[in-house]
Write a protein that holds these residues in place. Structure first.
Motif, PDB file in Angstrom:
ATOM      1  N   PRO A 151      12.219  -6.079  11.709  1.00  0.00           N
ATOM      2  CA  PRO A 151      10.894  -5.454  11.772  1.00  0.00           C
ATOM      3  C   PRO A 151      10.948  -3.939  11.813  1.00  0.00           C
ATOM      4  O   PRO A 151       9.936  -3.279  11.537  1.00  0.00           O
ATOM      5  N   LEU A 152      12.106  -3.371  12.138  1.00  0.00           N
ATOM      6  CA  LEU A 152      12.241  -1.922  12.208  1.00  0.00           C
ATOM      7  C   LEU A 152      12.743  -1.317  10.898  1.00  0.00           C
ATOM      8  O   LEU A 152      12.938  -0.106  10.818  1.00  0.00           O
ATOM      9  N   SER A 153      12.938  -2.138   9.881  1.00  0.00           N
ATOM     10  CA  SER A 153      13.501  -1.633   8.642  1.00  0.00           C
ATOM     11  C   SER A 153      12.639  -0.568   7.958  1.00  0.00           C
ATOM     12  O   SER A 153      13.186   0.375   7.368  1.00  0.00           O
ATOM     13  N   PRO A 154      11.290  -0.638   8.012  1.00  0.00           N
ATOM     14  CA  PRO A 154      10.515   0.460   7.418  1.00  0.00           C
ATOM     15  C   PRO A 154      10.816   1.806   8.066  1.00  0.00           C
ATOM     16  O   PRO A 154      10.919   2.827   7.384  1.00  0.00           O
ATOM     17  N   ALA A 155      10.967   1.803   9.402  1.00  0.00           N
ATOM     18  CA  ALA A 155      11.304   3.048  10.089  1.00  0.00           C
ATOM     19  C   ALA A 155      12.696   3.516   9.703  1.00  0.00           C
ATOM     20  O   ALA A 155      12.942   4.723   9.534  1.00  0.00           O
ATOM     21  N   LEU A 156      13.622   2.583   9.526  1.00  0.00           N
ATOM     22  CA  LEU A 156      14.981   2.939   9.144  1.00  0.00           C
ATOM     23  C   LEU A 156      15.013   3.548   7.745  1.00  0.00           C
ATOM     24  O   LEU A 156      15.744   4.521   7.506  1.00  0.00           O
ATOM     25  N   MET A 157      14.216   2.998   6.836  1.00  0.00           N
ATOM     26  CA  MET A 157      14.127   3.589   5.508  1.00  0.00           C
ATOM     27  C   MET A 157      13.565   5.008   5.596  1.00  0.00           C
ATOM     28  O   MET A 157      14.031   5.928   4.920  1.00  0.00           O
ATOM     29  N   GLY A 158      12.552   5.189   6.447  1.00  0.00           N
ATOM     30  CA  GLY A 158      11.998   6.522   6.627  1.00  0.00           C
ATOM     31  C   GLY A 158      13.025   7.498   7.162  1.00  0.00           C
ATOM     32  O   GLY A 158      13.078   8.662   6.738  1.00  0.00           O
ATOM     33  N   VAL A 159      13.864   7.036   8.074  1.00  0.00           N
ATOM     34  CA  VAL A 159      14.923   7.887   8.630  1.00  0.00           C
ATOM     35  C   VAL A 159      15.877   8.334   7.529  1.00  0.00           C
ATOM     36  O   VAL A 159      16.333   9.490   7.510  1.00  0.00           O
ATOM     37  N   CYS A 160      16.167   7.449   6.579  1.00  0.00           N
ATOM     38  CA  CYS A 160      17.049   7.819   5.468  1.00  0.00           C
ATOM     39  C   CYS A 160      16.476   9.003   4.695  1.00  0.00           C
ATOM     40  O   CYS A 160      17.188   9.962   4.371  1.00  0.00           O
TER      41      CYS A 160
ATOM     42  N   LEU B 245       8.378  10.472   7.396  1.00  0.00           N
ATOM     43  CA  LEU B 245       8.753   9.232   8.083  1.00  0.00           C
ATOM     44  C   LEU B 245       7.597   8.230   8.073  1.00  0.00           C
ATOM     45  O   LEU B 245       7.777   7.062   7.710  1.00  0.00           O
ATOM     46  N   PHE B 246       6.409   8.679   8.451  1.00  0.00           N
ATOM     47  CA  PHE B 246       5.270   7.768   8.522  1.00  0.00           C
ATOM     48  C   PHE B 246       4.837   7.309   7.124  1.00  0.00           C
ATOM     49  O   PHE B 246       4.426   6.150   6.953  1.00  0.00           O
TER      50      PHE B 246
ATOM     51  N   ARG C 179      -0.189  -9.154   3.242  1.00  0.00           N
ATOM     52  CA  ARG C 179      -0.559  -9.675   4.556  1.00  0.00           C
ATOM     53  C   ARG C 179      -0.660  -8.580   5.608  1.00  0.00           C
ATOM     54  O   ARG C 179      -1.158  -8.816   6.698  1.00  0.00           O
ATOM     55  N   SER C 180      -0.136  -7.401   5.290  1.00  0.00           N
ATOM     56  CA  SER C 180      -0.117  -6.311   6.275  1.00  0.00           C
ATOM     57  C   SER C 180      -0.657  -5.028   5.657  1.00  0.00           C
ATOM     58  O   SER C 180       0.029  -4.016   5.604  1.00  0.00           O
ATOM     59  N   LEU C 181      -1.899  -5.084   5.192  1.00  0.00           N
ATOM     60  CA  LEU C 181      -2.502  -3.894   4.607  1.00  0.00           C
ATOM     61  C   LEU C 181      -2.660  -2.788   5.644  1.00  0.00           C
ATOM     62  O   LEU C 181      -2.748  -1.617   5.304  1.00  0.00           O
ATOM     63  N   TRP C 182      -2.669  -3.182   6.931  1.00  0.00           N
ATOM     64  CA  TRP C 182      -2.760  -2.193   7.998  1.00  0.00           C
ATOM     65  C   TRP C 182      -1.609  -1.202   7.960  1.00  0.00           C
ATOM     66  O   TRP C 182      -1.720  -0.087   8.488  1.00  0.00           O
ATOM     67  N   ALA C 183      -0.507  -1.601   7.320  1.00  0.00           N
ATOM     68  CA  ALA C 183       0.657  -0.709   7.259  1.00  0.00           C
ATOM     69  C   ALA C 183       0.323   0.598   6.557  1.00  0.00           C
ATOM     70  O   ALA C 183       0.953   1.631   6.822  1.00  0.00           O
ATOM     71  N   LEU C 184      -0.662   0.550   5.660  1.00  0.00           N
ATOM     72  CA  LEU C 184      -1.061   1.773   4.973  1.00  0.00           C
ATOM     73  C   LEU C 184      -1.664   2.787   5.944  1.00  0.00           C
ATOM     74  O   LEU C 184      -1.775   3.968   5.604  1.00  0.00           O
ATOM     75  N   GLY C 185      -2.049   2.330   7.128  1.00  0.00           N
ATOM     76  CA  GLY C 185      -2.557   3.262   8.120  1.00  0.00           C
ATOM     77  C   GLY C 185      -1.540   4.328   8.492  1.00  0.00           C
ATOM     78  O   GLY C 185      -1.909   5.453   8.856  1.00  0.00           O
ATOM     79  N   PHE C 186      -0.257   3.983   8.396  1.00  0.00           N
ATOM     80  CA  PHE C 186       0.780   4.976   8.672  1.00  0.00           C
ATOM     81  C   PHE C 186       0.674   6.149   7.709  1.00  0.00           C
ATOM     82  O   PHE C 186       1.068   7.273   8.033  1.00  0.00           O
ATOM     83  N   MET C 187       0.151   5.895   6.515  1.00  0.00           N
ATOM     84  CA  MET C 187       0.066   6.948   5.507  1.00  0.00           C
ATOM     85  C   MET C 187      -1.026   7.960   5.812  1.00  0.00           C
ATOM     86  O   MET C 187      -1.114   8.990   5.147  1.00  0.00           O
ATOM     87  N   ALA C 188      -1.854   7.665   6.803  1.00  0.00           N
ATOM     88  CA  ALA C 188      -2.850   8.645   7.217  1.00  0.00           C
ATOM     89  C   ALA C 188      -2.213   9.800   7.981  1.00  0.00           C
ATOM     90  O   ALA C 188      -2.768  10.905   8.039  1.00  0.00           O
TER      91      ALA C 188
END
Length: 293
Positions: free
Chosen positions: A135-144, A172-173, A191-200
């Motif tokens: 579940p933390l892989s999106p953050a890990l990609m951002g760290v890259c 990162l976000f 299923r997780s359109l809320w994830a786009l909220g990070f792009m705000a």
């Protein structure tokens, strides 16, 4: 072009490389350095090797899952062996680290750039080996991607000041939202359109910040248009809406870089922002030849 070359281009997702080049340009601009064009090109090439190497390793680690979900990928389809892909992937990562370290030695920049590039290589391998079911892989990609900023900033002799930190947080976000959507590419619906909220977050972070001339305003508007277009795709009914949204958001990384450059106050920020903006259409054009995912 030989069939092996086509396989390598596909494995490396080379169509996304313009976003890596604009990351390097942005990292240097945010650091307050004034790098030469040759330095931007050299570090950009080194990080490009690392990006392509990471993409190779991504397929190598995912070969069993791809055999079930995407059997057309090069390894499951028998176009190339996993051993070869592992070897090339690790080789490209090592070459990129050595190139950054060698440049730092010649330019008398100390060990920091080499350490940063080694951390980047380690983060890439960690993501590739552990992104499925994590579940933390999106953050890990951002760290890259953030470590690309850090590597570029240090390689250019700049400082890891507040501008690099703030820009890294925005990137990162953006990557967390993008990667969360990309992980659903093989589903019939998001299923997780809320994830786009990070792009705000990038928009909030740059809201009211001074933008260099008209180019900064254009870059901000283009980034907003890119994200809105992706959201509309995701809410639509096209069968290919998720992949189309993902590749659009990938190309949008260059637009975010342009916004951050424009507000950095760096020398020739307007020209550098305009150059970064070119990464968006270039990525989209290259994705028509080589798939970006």
């Amino acid at each position: 072009m030989s069939s092996r070359a086509r396989v390598y281009l596909r494995l490396g997702r080379v169509s996304n490389l313009p976003t890596v080049w604009t990351n390097v340009l942005c990292g240097m601009a945010l650091s307050g350095s004034a790098p030469r064009a040759s330095e931007v090109a050299l570090v950009g090439f080194a990080v490009s090797l690392m990006y392509v190497g990471g993409m190779f390793l991504n397929d190598a680690f995912d070969r069993e899952i791809d055999a079930r979900e995407r059997p057309e990928r090069p390894i499951p389809s028998g176009l190339v062996s996993a051993r070869e892909v592992f070897a090339v992937g690790y080789g490209l990562l090592g070459a990129g680290v050595l190139m950054v370290g060698g440049h730092a030695y010649v330019a008398n920049r100390g060990m920091a750039p080499a350490v940063a590039s080694a951390l980047l290589a380690g983060a890439i391998v960690l993501y590739d080996a552990w992104h499925k079911g994590n579940p933390l892989s999106p953050a890990l990609m951002g760290v890259c991607r953030v470590l690309v900023y850090v590597t570029a900033a240090l390689a250019a002799g700049g400082q890891l000041g507040s501008a690099v930190i703030a820009g890294g947080v925005a990137l990162l976000f953006y990557l967390i939202g993008l990667t969360a959507i990309a992980k659903q590419e093989n589903l019939l619906a998001v299923r997780s359109l809320w994830a786009l909220g990070f792009m705000a977050v990038p928009f909030l972070a740059t809201l009211g910040a001074p933008l260099t001339g008209m180019m900064g305003t254009i870059a901000y508007g283009a980034l907003a248009g890119c994200v809105i277009h992706a959201v509309r795709l995701l809410r639509g009914t096209r069968k290919d809406r998720i992949p189309r949204a993902v590749v659009t958001l990938i190309a949008g990384i260059s637009l975010l870089d342009a916004v951050l450059i424009a507000r950095s106050g760096a020398p020739s920020a307007g020209g550098a922002a305009a150059l970064a903006m070119l990464g968006f259409p270039l990525t989209l054009a290259m994705q028509r030849v080589v798939r970006g995912t």
